[in-house]
Structure formats: structure tokens, C-alpha cells
Write a protein that holds these residues in place. Structure first.
Motif, PDB file in Angstrom:
ATOM      1  N   ALA A 196       1.010  -1.398  -0.073  1.00  0.00           N
ATOM      2  CA  ALA A 196       0.091   0.006   0.030  1.00  0.00           C
ATOM      3  C   ALA A 196       0.881   1.375   0.206  1.00  0.00           C
ATOM      4  O   ALA A 196       0.645   2.283  -0.781  1.00  0.00           O
ATOM      5  CB  ALA A 196      -0.986   0.018   1.316  1.00  0.00           C
ATOM      6  N   LEU A 197       1.916   1.203   0.964  1.00  0.00           N
ATOM      7  CA  LEU A 197       2.861   2.451   0.548  1.00  0.00           C
ATOM      8  C   LEU A 197       3.613   2.357  -0.561  1.00  0.00           C
ATOM      9  O   LEU A 197       3.792   3.919  -1.047  1.00  0.00           O
ATOM     10  CB  LEU A 197       3.973   2.271   2.006  1.00  0.00           C
ATOM     11  CG  LEU A 197       3.288   2.344   3.316  1.00  0.00           C
ATOM     12  CD1 LEU A 197       4.151   2.120   4.364  1.00  0.00           C
ATOM     13  CD2 LEU A 197       2.975   3.905   3.601  1.00  0.00           C
ATOM     14  N   GLU A 198       3.908   1.813  -1.113  1.00  0.00           N
ATOM     15  CA  GLU A 198       4.706   1.485  -2.393  1.00  0.00           C
ATOM     16  C   GLU A 198       3.521   2.004  -3.448  1.00  0.00           C
ATOM     17  O   GLU A 198       4.102   3.044  -4.443  1.00  0.00           O
ATOM     18  CB  GLU A 198       5.082   0.325  -2.776  1.00  0.00           C
ATOM     19  CG  GLU A 198       5.825   0.187  -4.205  1.00  0.00           C
ATOM     20  CD  GLU A 198       6.237  -0.907  -4.685  1.00  0.00           C
ATOM     21  OE1 GLU A 198       6.597  -1.471  -6.045  1.00  0.00           O
ATOM     22  OE2 GLU A 198       6.357  -2.086  -3.845  1.00  0.00           O
ATOM     23  N   LEU A 199       2.435   1.451  -3.522  1.00  0.00           N
ATOM     24  CA  LEU A 199       1.260   2.149  -4.449  1.00  0.00           C
ATOM     25  C   LEU A 199       1.113   3.545  -4.213  1.00  0.00           C
ATOM     26  O   LEU A 199       1.132   4.511  -5.218  1.00  0.00           O
ATOM     27  CB  LEU A 199       0.352   1.351  -4.553  1.00  0.00           C
ATOM     28  CG  LEU A 199       0.161  -0.040  -4.851  1.00  0.00           C
ATOM     29  CD1 LEU A 199      -0.915  -0.830  -4.364  1.00  0.00           C
ATOM     30  CD2 LEU A 199       0.292   0.024  -6.404  1.00  0.00           C
ATOM     31  N   HIS A 200       1.200   3.970  -3.145  1.00  0.00           N
ATOM     32  CA  HIS A 200       1.052   5.566  -2.726  1.00  0.00           C
ATOM     33  C   HIS A 200       2.232   6.230  -3.027  1.00  0.00           C
ATOM     34  O   HIS A 200       2.181   7.356  -3.821  1.00  0.00           O
ATOM     35  CB  HIS A 200       0.701   5.688  -1.348  1.00  0.00           C
ATOM     36  CG  HIS A 200      -0.988   5.363  -1.202  1.00  0.00           C
ATOM     37  ND1 HIS A 200      -1.422   3.942  -0.672  1.00  0.00           N
ATOM     38  CD2 HIS A 200      -1.923   6.073  -0.814  1.00  0.00           C
ATOM     39  CE1 HIS A 200      -2.593   4.061  -0.599  1.00  0.00           C
ATOM     40  NE2 HIS A 200      -2.990   5.295  -0.652  1.00  0.00           N
ATOM     41  N   TYR A 201       3.257   5.806  -2.834  1.00  0.00           N
ATOM     42  CA  TYR A 201       4.607   6.193  -3.366  1.00  0.00           C
ATOM     43  C   TYR A 201       4.656   6.670  -4.888  1.00  0.00           C
ATOM     44  O   TYR A 201       5.111   7.655  -5.421  1.00  0.00           O
ATOM     45  CB  TYR A 201       5.507   5.535  -2.917  1.00  0.00           C
ATOM     46  CG  TYR A 201       7.064   5.956  -3.144  1.00  0.00           C
ATOM     47  CD1 TYR A 201       7.622   6.711  -2.150  1.00  0.00           C
ATOM     48  CD2 TYR A 201       7.723   5.805  -4.352  1.00  0.00           C
ATOM     49  CE1 TYR A 201       8.948   7.192  -2.326  1.00  0.00           C
ATOM     50  CE2 TYR A 201       9.109   6.393  -4.598  1.00  0.00           C
ATOM     51  CZ  TYR A 201       9.599   6.982  -3.541  1.00  0.00           C
ATOM     52  OH  TYR A 201      10.846   7.796  -3.746  1.00  0.00           O
ATOM     53  N   ARG A 202       4.342   5.758  -5.726  1.00  0.00           N
ATOM     54  CA  ARG A 202       4.313   5.657  -7.033  1.00  0.00           C
ATOM     55  C   ARG A 202       3.267   6.814  -7.533  1.00  0.00           C
ATOM     56  O   ARG A 202       3.627   7.519  -8.710  1.00  0.00           O
ATOM     57  CB  ARG A 202       3.676   4.401  -7.513  1.00  0.00           C
ATOM     58  CG  ARG A 202       4.684   3.385  -7.645  1.00  0.00           C
ATOM     59  CD  ARG A 202       4.300   2.009  -8.370  1.00  0.00           C
ATOM     60  NE  ARG A 202       4.915   0.884  -7.986  1.00  0.00           N
ATOM     61  CZ  ARG A 202       4.705  -0.395  -8.588  1.00  0.00           C
ATOM     62  NH1 ARG A 202       3.586  -0.491  -9.494  1.00  0.00           N
ATOM     63  NH2 ARG A 202       5.359  -1.509  -8.270  1.00  0.00           N
ATOM     64  N   LEU A 203       2.313   7.091  -6.838  1.00  0.00           N
ATOM     65  CA  LEU A 203       1.262   8.020  -7.088  1.00  0.00           C
ATOM     66  C   LEU A 203       1.542   9.485  -6.564  1.00  0.00           C
ATOM     67  O   LEU A 203       0.651  10.499  -7.327  1.00  0.00           O
ATOM     68  CB  LEU A 203      -0.228   7.557  -6.738  1.00  0.00           C
ATOM     69  CG  LEU A 203      -0.923   6.346  -7.467  1.00  0.00           C
ATOM     70  CD1 LEU A 203      -1.936   5.843  -6.705  1.00  0.00           C
ATOM     71  CD2 LEU A 203      -1.279   6.872  -8.900  1.00  0.00           C
ATOM     72  N   ASP A 204       2.325   9.647  -5.670  1.00  0.00           N
ATOM     73  CA  ASP A 204       2.571  10.893  -5.155  1.00  0.00           C
ATOM     74  C   ASP A 204       3.145  11.861  -6.173  1.00  0.00           C
ATOM     75  O   ASP A 204       4.026  11.495  -6.926  1.00  0.00           O
ATOM     76  CB  ASP A 204       3.528  10.988  -3.974  1.00  0.00           C
ATOM     77  CG  ASP A 204       3.130  11.010  -2.615  1.00  0.00           C
ATOM     78  OD1 ASP A 204       2.184  11.956  -2.631  1.00  0.00           O
ATOM     79  OD2 ASP A 204       3.551  10.681  -1.682  1.00  0.00           O
ATOM     80  N   SER A 205       2.614  13.077  -6.295  1.00  0.00           N
ATOM     81  CA  SER A 205       2.817  13.963  -7.283  1.00  0.00           C
ATOM     82  C   SER A 205       4.386  14.263  -7.402  1.00  0.00           C
ATOM     83  O   SER A 205       4.796  14.594  -8.512  1.00  0.00           O
ATOM     84  CB  SER A 205       2.022  15.140  -6.977  1.00  0.00           C
ATOM     85  OG  SER A 205       2.157  15.644  -5.848  1.00  0.00           O
TER      86      SER A 205
END
Length: 194
Positions: A105-114
Motif C-alpha cells: 500500500a505504501l509503495e502504491l501511494h509512493y508511485r502516485l505521489d505527485s
């Protein structure tokens, strides 16, 4: 007293806390998988019953999610999170699953962070950033990762203190909030790409 790191909270959680933590991570990432928002409702309902219902409800959730379209690597990772859920209601496999879901979940959010643009960051960089986050040092992350980390910690703290359904209701509310945030990000990125 210093607050505990995410890794410490996962290490100390009981079976229900671990199952709810992993499920909440998966739930928040559903917008990345073109699927029904209610696909995990049977599992949430089953958490109140604990081990008596877990295996059956897990099977129902997997069947529901089987039809969801997997369009990219992120969607595939979300599907894997559910596929990796253990059928046994035992601390060790549930802890391993909750830990893996936390990282995913953290990795997926990291990828999406602007702040990270569309280019893929080096795998080693991602691992180091996420490791620091989970140890209680969230420096160098964007707002999406910071928000996801905060929710993961809050959920485990709520479950450590609450009894039964009350804590689970709070967890579900937090998870739904995170899902709304991610859905908005996914929608915005889709509009930009058009």
C-alpha cells in the motif's frame, strides 16, 4: 511516551488486528483495480466473528474480485494482496500478510505521489524510503505516502485499544477516507492523460 513505529505495531497486533490491518490496506487500494467498491464487505463483516468466518468470507471476496480488470502493474499488485491473504486465522501468517500489505500500500501511494512524476523511481530508493517510514522516520515522502502511513498507524492503534465491532467501525471509516483520497488521485491522473 514515544509513539510506536508501524513495524512495532504490526509485531504486537493480535489476529483480528492483523487481519483488519491487511484488509484495510487492500481496501484503500481498490481504486487502482477497476472493481466494485463493496467487494471486500463480506470480509469486513466476517472480522467481527473472527476465525469462525474468515476462511469462508475470504473465498467469497476472491470470487467477487476475480472478474475485476487488471490493466496495469498497480492493479496486479492489488489483486496479489488479496490472493496472498492466508485462509488460516493464525498470528504468524496473518502478520506476514499484514506486513506485506502495509509495504504494498505504501509503495502504491509512493508511485502516485505527485512529487515523483511519471518516471519510475529506482527500486532501491523506494525500499529505503518505505523502510524509514515504517520505522517511524517518514522524511522524504509526499502527501499520499504520509497520509497512508498515518492511517496504517492509526488503524493498528485503534485495534490495540478497542474491543470488537466499535474499533472495526472506526477502522472502516478511516479506510473509506483513504479510498476516497486515492480514487480522487486516480481520477485526476486519468483526466490529465486524456
Amino acid at each position: 511516551m514515544a509513539s510506536k513505529s508501524l513495524r512495532e505495531l504490526i509485531a504486537q497486533a493480535d489476529e483480528r488486528g492483523l487481519a483488519a490491518s491487511g484488509l484495510a490496506c487492500l481496501d484503500r487500494c481498490l481504486p487502482l483495480l477497476a472493481s466494485e467498491a463493496d467487494a471486500l464487505r463480506p470480509l469486513w463483516a466476517g472480522l467481527v466473528e473472527g476465525e469462525d468466518d474468515w476462511s469462508v468470507r475470504l473465498g467469497e471476496a476472491r470470487e467477487t474480485m476475480e472478474g475485476a480488470a487488471v490493466e496495469d502493474e498497480a492493479a496486479a499488485l492489488v489483486r496479489q494482496m488479496l490472493g496472498a491473504a492466508p485462509s488460516e486465522w493464525e498470528a504468524d501468517p496473518l502478520r506476514e500478510w499484514a506486513d506485506d500489505c502495509s509495504v504494498a500500500a505504501l509503495e502504491l501511494h509512493y508511485r502516485l505521489d505527485s512529487g515523483h512524476g511519471d518516471g519510475e523511481p529506482a527500486a532501491a530508493d523506494v525500499v529505503e524510503v518505505l523502510k524509514s517510514c515504517r520505522e517511524g522516520e517518514p522524511g522524504g515522502t509526499g502527501p499520499l505516502v504520509a497520509g497512508e502511513l498515518r492511517r496504517q498507524v492509526q488503524i493498528l492503534e485503534i485495534l490495540a485499544d478497542a474491543q470488537g465491532g466499535v474499533g472495526l467501525r472506526q477502522v472502516l471509516e478511516l479506510s473509506t477516507e483513504g479510498q476516497r483520497v486515492l480514487r480522487a488521485v486516480v481520477s485526476r491522473r486519468a483526466r490529465v492523460k486524456r
